[in-house]
Design a protein around this motif. Structure first.
Motif, short mmCIF file in Angstrom:
data_model
loop_
_atom_site.label_atom_id
_atom_site.label_comp_id
_atom_site.label_asym_id
_atom_site.label_seq_id
_atom_site.Cartn_x
_atom_site.Cartn_y
_atom_site.Cartn_z
N HIS A 39 16.07 9.75 -3.81
CA HIS A 39 15.42 10.98 -4.26
C HIS A 39 14.14 10.66 -5.04
O HIS A 39 13.09 11.26 -4.80
CB HIS A 39 16.39 11.80 -5.11
N LYS A 40 14.22 9.71 -5.94
CA LYS A 40 13.08 9.41 -6.80
C LYS A 40 11.99 8.60 -6.10
O LYS A 40 10.87 8.56 -6.56
CB LYS A 40 13.55 8.69 -8.06
N THR A 41 12.32 7.96 -5.00
CA THR A 41 11.31 7.23 -4.24
C THR A 41 10.93 7.98 -2.97
O THR A 41 10.40 7.40 -2.04
CB THR A 41 11.80 5.81 -3.88
N GLY A 42 11.20 9.26 -2.97
CA GLY A 42 11.01 10.11 -1.79
C GLY A 42 9.68 9.96 -1.08
O GLY A 42 9.63 9.96 0.14
N ALA A 43 8.60 9.81 -1.82
CA ALA A 43 7.28 9.70 -1.20
C ALA A 43 7.15 8.44 -0.35
O ALA A 43 6.32 8.37 0.55
CB ALA A 43 6.20 9.72 -2.27
N HIS A 44 7.99 7.45 -0.63
CA HIS A 44 7.92 6.17 0.09
C HIS A 44 9.18 5.92 0.92
O HIS A 44 9.44 4.80 1.32
CB HIS A 44 7.72 5.03 -0.90
N SER A 45 9.93 6.97 1.17
CA SER A 45 11.23 6.80 1.82
C SER A 45 11.16 6.30 3.26
O SER A 45 12.17 5.86 3.80
CB SER A 45 12.03 8.10 1.76
N THR A 46 10.01 6.35 3.87
CA THR A 46 9.89 5.84 5.24
C THR A 46 9.53 4.36 5.28
O THR A 46 9.54 3.76 6.34
CB THR A 46 8.84 6.64 6.04
N ASP A 47 9.21 3.79 4.14
CA ASP A 47 8.86 2.37 4.07
C ASP A 47 10.09 1.55 3.67
O ASP A 47 10.34 1.30 2.49
CB ASP A 47 7.72 2.16 3.06
N GLU A 48 10.87 1.14 4.68
CA GLU A 48 12.12 0.43 4.42
C GLU A 48 11.92 -0.84 3.61
O GLU A 48 12.72 -1.14 2.73
CB GLU A 48 12.80 0.07 5.74
#
Length: 102
Positions: A39-48
């Motif tokens: 939730h807190k890293t949502g902006a980068h959630s596509t960068d595994e």
């Protein structure tokens, strides 16, 4: 040196900072902690790779040792890391369920 890293080729965006929140100490539900991290890293959630690399920053005590002892050959994806984490700390989820049934 790269052999020592779980994610050696991660690209960190300029000014990226892991959001502040309680570190996981291995005594609470791992699923809840994982949900908060996502939730807190949502902006980068596509960068595994970024998620995998900074996962260590949300760990404390023995959980950091667990992370640093992971074999890179076994942890190739974010899903691999999540699965290993949940498997390692499953007993905390089981304990939480036992308490809700009392």
């Amino acid at each position: 040196m790269t052999d020592l890293c779980l994610v050696p080729d991660v690209i960190i965006p300029p000014k990226f900072k892991v959001p502040d929140f309680d570190k996981y100490k291995g005594t609470t539900c791992p699923k809840n902690h994982l949900k908060m991290y996502c939730h807190k890293t949502g902006a980068h959630s596509t960068d595994e790779k970024l998620l995998m690399h900074f996962f260590q920053d949300i760990l404390a005590r023995a959980t950091v040792i667990w992370y640093t002892n992971l074999e890179a050959s076994c942890i190739r994806t974010w899903k691999d890391l999540i699965t290993a984490f949940l498997r390692q700390y499953q007993y905390n989820s089981d304990m939480a369920l036992d308490h809700t049934q009392l």
